[in-house]
Write an enzyme that holds these catalytic residues in place. Structure first.
Site, PDB file in Angstrom:
ATOM      1  N   LYS A   1       0.818  -1.219   0.000  1.00 23.68           N
ATOM      2  CA  LYS A   1       0.000   0.000   0.000  1.00 23.68           C
ATOM      3  C   LYS A   1       0.854   1.274   0.000  1.00 23.68           C
ATOM      4  CE  LYS A   1      -2.208  -1.894   3.480  1.00 23.68           C
ATOM      5  NZ  LYS A   1      -1.855  -3.306   3.277  1.00 23.68           N
ATOM      6  N   ILE A   2       1.864   1.308   0.871  1.00 25.58           N
ATOM      7  CA  ILE A   2       2.652   2.542   0.990  1.00 25.58           C
ATOM      8  C   ILE A   2       3.613   2.687  -0.191  1.00 25.58           C
ATOM      9  CG2 ILE A   2       4.377   3.753   2.391  1.00 25.58           C
ATOM     10  CD1 ILE A   2       3.002   2.463   4.875  1.00 25.58           C
TER      11      ILE A   2
ATOM     12  N   GLU B   1      15.146   2.145  18.437  1.00 21.38           N
ATOM     13  CA  GLU B   1      14.393   3.377  18.729  1.00 21.38           C
ATOM     14  C   GLU B   1      13.591   3.308  20.021  1.00 21.38           C
ATOM     15  OE1 GLU B   1      11.928   3.345  15.118  1.00 21.38           O
ATOM     16  OE2 GLU B   1      10.157   3.041  16.364  1.00 21.38           O
TER      17      GLU B   1
ATOM     18  N   PHE C   1       3.569   8.477  10.043  1.00 17.95           N
ATOM     19  CA  PHE C   1       2.115   8.198  10.065  1.00 17.95           C
ATOM     20  C   PHE C   1       1.291   9.377  10.594  1.00 17.95           C
ATOM     21  CE2 PHE C   1       0.988   7.996  14.567  1.00 17.95           C
ATOM     22  CZ  PHE C   1       2.254   8.069  15.134  1.00 17.95           C
TER      23      PHE C   1
ATOM     24  N   ASP D   1      13.244   7.554   9.456  1.00 20.09           N
ATOM     25  CA  ASP D   1      12.136   7.836  10.379  1.00 20.09           C
ATOM     26  C   ASP D   1      12.047   6.761  11.454  1.00 20.09           C
ATOM     27  OD1 ASP D   1       9.823   9.372  11.200  1.00 20.09           O
ATOM     28  OD2 ASP D   1       8.605   7.712  10.453  1.00 20.09           O
TER      29      ASP D   1
ATOM     30  N   THR E   1      11.342   4.633   5.984  1.00 15.49           N
ATOM     31  CA  THR E   1      10.158   4.997   6.772  1.00 15.49           C
ATOM     32  C   THR E   1       9.416   3.716   7.155  1.00 15.49           C
ATOM     33  OG1 THR E   1       8.858   5.251   4.753  1.00 15.49           O
ATOM     34  CG2 THR E   1       9.819   7.264   5.676  1.00 15.49           C
ATOM     35  N   SER E   2      10.129   2.597   7.165  1.00 19.51           N
ATOM     36  CA  SER E   2       9.443   1.329   7.391  1.00 19.51           C
ATOM     37  C   SER E   2       9.715   0.773   8.787  1.00 19.51           C
ATOM     38  CB  SER E   2       9.846   0.345   6.292  1.00 19.51           C
ATOM     39  OG  SER E   2       8.858  -0.616   6.153  1.00 19.51           O
ATOM     40  N   ARG E   3      10.811   0.073   8.959  1.00 21.45           N
ATOM     41  CA  ARG E   3      11.182  -0.412  10.288  1.00 21.45           C
ATOM     42  C   ARG E   3      12.705  -0.374  10.424  1.00 21.45           C
ATOM     43  NH1 ARG E   3       6.821   0.586  11.535  1.00 21.45           N
ATOM     44  NH2 ARG E   3       5.241  -0.688  12.572  1.00 21.45           N
TER      45      ARG E   3
ATOM     46  N   HIS F   1       9.906   8.392  14.148  1.00 20.93           N
ATOM     47  CA  HIS F   1       8.805   7.506  13.753  1.00 20.93           C
ATOM     48  C   HIS F   1       7.488   8.295  13.647  1.00 20.93           C
ATOM     49  CE1 HIS F   1       7.647   2.992  13.814  1.00 20.93           C
ATOM     50  NE2 HIS F   1       6.788   3.663  13.077  1.00 20.93           N
ATOM     51  N   GLN F   2       7.515   9.313  12.814  1.00 19.01           N
ATOM     52  CA  GLN F   2       6.360  10.206  12.736  1.00 19.01           C
ATOM     53  C   GLN F   2       5.704  10.221  11.365  1.00 19.01           C
ATOM     54  OE1 GLN F   2       8.664  14.181  13.268  1.00 19.01           O
ATOM     55  NE2 GLN F   2       7.252  14.596  11.598  1.00 19.01           N
TER      56      GLN F   2
HETATM   57  P1  NAI Z   1       1.788  -3.792   2.881  1.00 20.15           P
HETATM   58  O1  NAI Z   1       1.598  -5.079   3.616  1.00 20.15           O
HETATM   59  O2  NAI Z   1       0.639  -3.197   2.125  1.00 20.15           O
HETATM   60  O3  NAI Z   1       2.996  -3.954   1.827  1.00 20.15           O
HETATM   61  C1  NAI Z   1       4.225  -4.509   2.130  1.00 20.15           C
HETATM   62  C2  NAI Z   1       4.832  -5.035   0.830  1.00 20.15           C
HETATM   63  O4  NAI Z   1       6.181  -5.443   1.111  1.00 20.15           O
HETATM   64  C3  NAI Z   1       4.086  -6.256   0.267  1.00 20.15           C
HETATM   65  O5  NAI Z   1       3.819  -6.053  -1.113  1.00 20.15           O
HETATM   66  C4  NAI Z   1       5.065  -7.403   0.478  1.00 20.15           C
HETATM   67  O6  NAI Z   1       4.976  -8.404  -0.528  1.00 20.15           O
HETATM   68  C5  NAI Z   1       6.396  -6.665   0.410  1.00 20.15           C
HETATM   69  N1  NAI Z   1       7.527  -7.364   1.003  1.00 20.15           N
HETATM   70  C6  NAI Z   1       7.542  -8.238   2.034  1.00 20.15           C
HETATM   71  N2  NAI Z   1       8.802  -8.649   2.280  1.00 20.15           N
HETATM   72  C7  NAI Z   1       9.600  -8.019   1.373  1.00 20.15           C
HETATM   73  C8  NAI Z   1      10.984  -8.037   1.108  1.00 20.15           C
HETATM   74  N3  NAI Z   1      11.834  -8.793   1.826  1.00 20.15           N
HETATM   75  N4  NAI Z   1      11.459  -7.280   0.087  1.00 20.15           N
HETATM   76  C9  NAI Z   1      10.618  -6.505  -0.637  1.00 20.15           C
HETATM   77  N5  NAI Z   1       9.293  -6.460  -0.437  1.00 20.15           N
HETATM   78  C10 NAI Z   1       8.794  -7.194   0.572  1.00 20.15           C
HETATM   79  O7  NAI Z   1       2.360  -2.784   3.961  1.00 20.15           O
HETATM   80  P2  NAI Z   1       2.314  -1.190   3.922  1.00 20.15           P
HETATM   81  O8  NAI Z   1       1.023  -0.708   4.490  1.00 20.15           O
HETATM   82  O9  NAI Z   1       2.744  -0.716   2.584  1.00 20.15           O
HETATM   83  O10 NAI Z   1       3.438  -0.836   5.010  1.00 20.15           O
HETATM   84  C11 NAI Z   1       4.804  -1.168   4.817  1.00 20.15           C
HETATM   85  C12 NAI Z   1       5.555  -0.993   6.131  1.00 20.15           C
HETATM   86  O11 NAI Z   1       5.614   0.392   6.470  1.00 20.15           O
HETATM   87  C13 NAI Z   1       4.842  -1.636   7.344  1.00 20.15           C
HETATM   88  O12 NAI Z   1       5.161  -3.001   7.457  1.00 20.15           O
HETATM   89  C14 NAI Z   1       5.426  -0.854   8.501  1.00 20.15           C
HETATM   90  O13 NAI Z   1       6.583  -1.516   8.968  1.00 20.15           O
HETATM   91  C15 NAI Z   1       5.838   0.482   7.874  1.00 20.15           C
HETATM   92  N6  NAI Z   1       5.041   1.610   8.395  1.00 20.15           N
HETATM   93  C16 NAI Z   1       5.714   2.685   8.939  1.00 20.15           C
HETATM   94  C17 NAI Z   1       5.027   3.776   9.435  1.00 20.15           C
HETATM   95  C18 NAI Z   1       5.727   4.988   9.983  1.00 20.15           C
HETATM   96  O14 NAI Z   1       5.084   5.818  10.653  1.00 20.15           O
HETATM   97  N7  NAI Z   1       7.022   5.184   9.763  1.00 20.15           N
HETATM   98  C19 NAI Z   1       3.552   3.791   9.434  1.00 20.15           C
HETATM   99  C20 NAI Z   1       2.935   2.641   8.781  1.00 20.15           C
HETATM  100  C21 NAI Z   1       3.683   1.595   8.301  1.00 20.15           C
END
Ligand code: NAI
Length: 333
Positions: free
Chosen positions: A159-160, A269, A304, A264, A238-240, A301-302
């Site tokens: 999604k992101i 953290e 979102f 982020d 911005t992921s983990r 981590h902001q």
């Molecule tokens: P999502 O589940 O919609 O998409 C994740 C994508 O990553 C999927 O298409 C999946 O197949 C793919 N994926 C899984 N393992 C992978 C790998 N090893 N290499 C490449 N692609 C891989 O998740 P969404 O909503 O897009 O969120 C992604 C991440 O963003 C979340 O898991 C979360 O950790 C992080 N996040 C961070 C926030 C922030 O405030 N900084 C807020 C919300 C999410």
């Protein structure tokens, strides 16, 4: 109210959490008790006799916490976030505790933020702001590059990642992507190519991480992967935090192999982010070193953190709890 007899122990409460959850709770009427401490084995006793616990990204939901929650009769953990890498799901299943999360509350919030930190880093806005406030109008050291015609590598096109790619459409960039489950229809529509990780590393001027943290991809950005990248590459996370071996990133920055990083999230953290520690010394030498680089932008981590996202987080988290209580929950972890 329908749920007024259901007590929720809400951990790691900040004023904005309370504001948005109280607003959304007007439609549910849960008995929410807002606790400031993070959830961990020391604070878990606060949730004694609470059937529902609501937790966030830096709460500790390891085996010890879950075992105690089970003894205290907690049945549901409602995560008010998308990622759930901090929950020991095997232990939750063992103790018959259901775990829910908010898979999508605002992909736009994170994707827009990603563009923001890319532009900030590239044009040194974070430094320009401070310089001008000090009556220093020099622009030495702020030289950036046109984003136009550059290659952006997006790791994770869920999604992101996909929303970020949509936003990039206006910038005239080349987009490469990597995902174990490629979305070929989106690639055709948005004119990007799926390539191997090695090719993405070799060809990208900017690499942005949008995949979840799993046991398989911890430290995927490490000494070996950095060696495969272009000199001067920008890395955005911005992921983990644990997706990046921060010590290796620092070596790459010191050698000028990495041109800049916008982070982020940070692998350790938990002890720092979301807290005002301006009066204390940072004990984490890696974080302290990161903060010394002019070409590293660390935020707490902001990504979102928008009104829309907090409204959705409140509504969906409480709806998950209501669905669980009414036996209607369709998606659990
Ligand atoms: P999502 O589940 O919609 O998409 C994740 C994508 O990553 C999927 O298409 C999946 O197949 C793919 N994926 C899984 N393992 C992978 C790998 N090893 N290499 C490449 N692609 C891989 O998740 P969404 O909503 O897009 O969120 C992604 C991440 O963003 C979340 O898991 C979360 O950790 C992080 N996040 C961070 C926030 C922030 O405030 N900084 C807020 C919300 C999410």
């Amino acid at each position: 109210m329908k749920f007024s007899n259901i007590k929720i122990a809400f951990f790691d409460t900040k004023p904005y959490d309370r504001r948005f959850f109280e607003q959304e709770n007007e439609s549910f009427g849960f008995d929410i008790h807002f606790f400031e401490p993070r959830l961990n084995p020391d604070s878990v006793s606060m949730a004694h006799d609470y059937p529902v616990v609501c937790a966030f990204v830096n709460d500790n939901l390891g085996a010890a916490t879950l075992e105690q929650l089970a003894k205290q009769k907690t049945k549901l953990i409602a995560m008010r976030c998308a990622g759930f890498n901090n929950v020991d799901l095997a232990a939750a299943h063992r103790h018959d505790i259901t775990v829910t999360r908010v898979p999508a509350y605002s992909p736009r919030a994170v994707a827009e933020y990603t563009l923001g930190v890319l532009l900030t880093l590239n044009r040194s806005l974070h430094r320009a702001y401070n310089r001008v406030r000090d009556n220093n109008f020099s622009i030495n050291g702020f030289l950036g590059f046109d984003i136009f015609d550059k290659t952006i590598g997006v790791i994770g096109t869920g999604k992101i990642g996909l929303t970020f790619i949509q936003i990039l459409q206006g910038l005239g960039v080349h987009i490469l992507a990597s995902d174990p489950y490629p979305n070929q229809a989106a690639a055709a529509e948005l004119h990007y190519d799926y390539v191997s990780l090695d090719e993405l590393y070799a060809r990208s001027d900017v690499i942005s991480l949008h995949c979840p943290l799993t046991p398989d991809n911890q430290h995927m950005i490490n000494r070996r992967s950095i060696a495969k990248m272009k000199t001067g590459v920008y890395i955005i996370n911005t992921s983990r935090g644990k997706l990046i071996d921060t010590a290796a990133l620092i070596v790459g920055l010191k050698k000028h192999k990495i041109g800049g990083a916008a982070l982020d999230v940070y692998e350790e953290e938990g002890d720092y982010f979301y807290e005002d520690l301006s009066a204390s010394a940072i004990a984490d030498d890696i974080l302290a070193r990161l903060l010394t680089f002019p070409n590293v932008l660390v935020t707490s981590h902001q990504a979102f953190f928008t009104r829309e996202a907090l409204t959705n987080i409140g509504r969906i988290t409480l709806q998950n709890i209501a669905d669980f209580l009414e036996g209607k929950l369709t998606i659990k972890l």
